[in-house]
Design a protein around this motif. Structure first.
Motif, PDB file in Angstrom:
ATOM      1  N   HIS A   1       1.021   5.110  -0.093  1.00 59.53           N
ATOM      2  CA  HIS A   1       0.155   6.255   0.166  1.00 59.53           C
ATOM      3  C   HIS A   1       0.808   7.593  -0.191  1.00 59.53           C
ATOM      4  CE1 HIS A   1       2.594   5.963   3.832  1.00 59.53           C
ATOM      5  NE2 HIS A   1       2.348   7.255   4.005  1.00 59.53           N
TER       6      HIS A   1
ATOM      7  N   THR B   1       1.515  -2.095   4.725  1.00 55.95           N
ATOM      8  CA  THR B   1       1.258  -0.656   4.695  1.00 55.95           C
ATOM      9  C   THR B   1       2.518   0.069   5.135  1.00 55.95           C
ATOM     10  OG1 THR B   1       0.258  -0.948   6.882  1.00 55.95           O
ATOM     11  CG2 THR B   1      -1.240  -0.695   5.023  1.00 55.95           C
TER      12      THR B   1
ATOM     13  N   GLN C   1      -1.925   4.111   8.104  1.00 58.48           N
ATOM     14  CA  GLN C   1      -2.413   3.139   7.134  1.00 58.48           C
ATOM     15  C   GLN C   1      -2.406   1.724   7.709  1.00 58.48           C
ATOM     16  OE1 GLN C   1       0.222   5.380   6.420  1.00 58.48           O
ATOM     17  NE2 GLN C   1      -1.341   6.857   5.789  1.00 58.48           N
TER      18      GLN C   1
ATOM     19  N   ASP D   1      -5.494  11.771   0.783  1.00 60.46           N
ATOM     20  CA  ASP D   1      -6.438  10.871   1.458  1.00 60.46           C
ATOM     21  C   ASP D   1      -5.754   9.963   2.480  1.00 60.46           C
ATOM     22  OD1 ASP D   1      -8.696  11.691  -0.115  1.00 60.46           O
ATOM     23  OD2 ASP D   1      -7.930  10.466  -1.768  1.00 60.46           O
ATOM     24  N   ALA D   2      -4.428  10.020   2.542  1.00 59.38           N
ATOM     25  CA  ALA D   2      -3.668   9.022   3.298  1.00 59.38           C
ATOM     26  C   ALA D   2      -3.888   9.083   4.797  1.00 59.38           C
ATOM     27  CB  ALA D   2      -2.175   9.172   2.999  1.00 59.38           C
TER      28      ALA D   2
ATOM     29  N   ILE E   1      -2.727   5.042  -2.958  1.00 59.98           N
ATOM     30  CA  ILE E   1      -3.677   5.951  -2.304  1.00 59.98           C
ATOM     31  C   ILE E   1      -3.106   7.362  -2.390  1.00 59.98           C
ATOM     32  CG2 ILE E   1      -4.725   6.586  -0.094  1.00 59.98           C
ATOM     33  CD1 ILE E   1      -4.666   3.598   0.615  1.00 59.98           C
TER      34      ILE E   1
ATOM     35  N   VAL F   1       0.847  -1.194   0.000  1.00 55.19           N
ATOM     36  CA  VAL F   1       0.000   0.000   0.000  1.00 55.19           C
ATOM     37  C   VAL F   1       0.885   1.246   0.000  1.00 55.19           C
ATOM     38  CG1 VAL F   1      -1.857   1.244   1.156  1.00 55.19           C
ATOM     39  CG2 VAL F   1      -1.790  -1.273   1.251  1.00 55.19           C
TER      40      VAL F   1
ATOM     41  N   SER G   1      -5.538  -0.772   7.937  1.00 53.83           N
ATOM     42  CA  SER G   1      -5.514  -2.096   7.309  1.00 53.83           C
ATOM     43  C   SER G   1      -6.072  -3.167   8.237  1.00 53.83           C
ATOM     44  CB  SER G   1      -4.074  -2.460   6.902  1.00 53.83           C
ATOM     45  OG  SER G   1      -3.277  -2.789   8.033  1.00 53.83           O
TER      46      SER G   1
ATOM     47  N   VAL H   1      -8.758   4.939   3.769  1.00 55.64           N
ATOM     48  CA  VAL H   1      -7.706   3.941   3.551  1.00 55.64           C
ATOM     49  C   VAL H   1      -8.240   2.533   3.789  1.00 55.64           C
ATOM     50  CG1 VAL H   1      -5.453   3.119   4.330  1.00 55.64           C
ATOM     51  CG2 VAL H   1      -5.877   5.581   4.113  1.00 55.64           C
ATOM     52  N   SER H   2      -9.002   2.362   4.864  1.00 58.18           N
ATOM     53  CA  SER H   2      -9.565   1.049   5.171  1.00 58.18           C
ATOM     54  C   SER H   2     -10.484   0.576   4.052  1.00 58.18           C
ATOM     55  CB  SER H   2     -10.328   1.110   6.502  1.00 58.18           C
ATOM     56  OG  SER H   2     -10.867  -0.145   6.826  1.00 58.18           O
TER      57      SER H   2
END
Length: 334
Positions: A172, A232, A237, A206-207, A202, A170, A241, A213-214
């Protein structure tokens, strides 16, 4: 990768403190410097809404206090325009002609030409945490941080050892070369083991929204049933997760990077397998120390100064939590 006990990390903090006391003692013996005699060093780093960069700032703050340095730490505040704002701040800081600069090179495509101009002007620059792939090319005198691709590979190998075959990295901060290399190293490990991985991107704006994020991670799990591992690359994040995995109802090997109280509690509860700690406090402290020593004495450690990763697991998470109580902010947990 060998796991270093958190007790040694605690001793590292004590050693840093001891170094500070020695430096202060020598300064006191020589006589207090007047304000104009202090070297002015500017540090430009990541946003303080992330506890990771809060720990990095604390490291720089503590080093500046110990060394009696005229020090300023600068960062952007707008996640929607961070790259442009940060580049402008780097230029503005350089225009003040400080004795040295410590710069987190988060977006090399934008920052490499700017930093190259700064180093060509004669201002010594140390690259901190991000930008380890290009620091020599742009004329920096040193790099304090870690090998991003090696980090990703070591994380992937640990997840594979836990039974994973297909990973989700992930990212971000799209455009950040360091995170790109993290995910490449992660993929290296899975490919070498006969598996594979993919990247979920991402947007940086928005991070810091855990709900967003979820939801994004949950969507990735729903759309690809092959995914049995997640990494992540940030504490916020990582906590997001955990919620995504719970809602998916699937068995996922889950790991993160960077410390927060939420991520450490998730690790303690078994919702995260491990956390890679890049020890950002040391990034801040050692980068400022190296800049100071170069300005004052023209001395410099040769090559990269490595500060991570330290792998936090259920075996040492309690010690890390205790360190955070004793030395608030040093571990980046908030």
């Amino acid at each position: 990768m060998n796991m270093l006990p958190a007790s040694l990390a605690r001793r590292g903090v004590a050693a840093v403190a001891f170094l500070g006391v020695c430096v202060l003692a020598s300064l006191s013996a020589a006589g207090a410097a007047s304000a104009q005699d202090k070297p002015r060093i500017v540090m430009l780093g990541g946003p303080l809404w992330d506890p990771f960069f809060g720990a990095m700032k604390k490291g720089g703050d503590d080093a500046a206090r110990d060394l009696n340095v005229d020090y300023q730490r600068i960062t952007g505040t707008d996640p929607n325009n961070f790259v442009a704002d940060y580049a402008k701040l780097v230029k503005q800081a350089a225009s003040q002609k400080p004795a040295a600069m410590v710069i987190g090179n988060y977006f090399p495509d934008t920052l490499d030409p700017i930093i190259k101009e700064i180093t060509a002007s004669g201002i010594p620059v140390i690259i901190q945490h991000d930008g380890g792939a290009s620091w020599r090319d742009i004329g920096a005198i040193s790099y304090v941080g870690f090998s991003a691709r090696d980090l990703g590979r070591s994380v992937g190998e640990r997840e594979i050892k836990a039974g994973a075959k297909f990973g989700l990295c992930v990212n971000h901060v799209p455009g950040n070369t360091t995170l790109d290399l993290d995910c490449l190293g992660y993929n290296d490990a899975f490919k070498a083991a006969g598996g594979d991985s993919k990247v979920l991107t991402i947007q940086f704006s928005d991070a810091s929204n855990p709900t967003f994020v979820s939801s994004a991670i949950r969507g990735a799990l729903q759309s690809d049933q092959r995914i049995d591992a997640i990494w992540t690359i940030g504490a916020v994040q990582g906590v997001a997760s955990v919620e995504a995995v719970k809602q998916s109802g699937r068995k996922i090997v889950n790991a993160s990077l960077g410390l927060s109280l939420g991520s450490l509690e998730a690790l303690k509860n078994g919702d995260l397998l491990f956390i890679a700690d890049l020890q950002p406090y040391l990034d801040g402290y050692y980068a400022l120390l190296a800049a100071y020593q170069y300005v004052q004495y023209k001395m410099l450690p040769m090559g990269q100064i490595s500060t991570g990763p330290l792998m936090i697991t259920k075996d040492n998470v309690d010690e890390v939590l205790k360190v955070n109580v004793t030395y608030p902010g040093v571990r980046g947990a908030s």
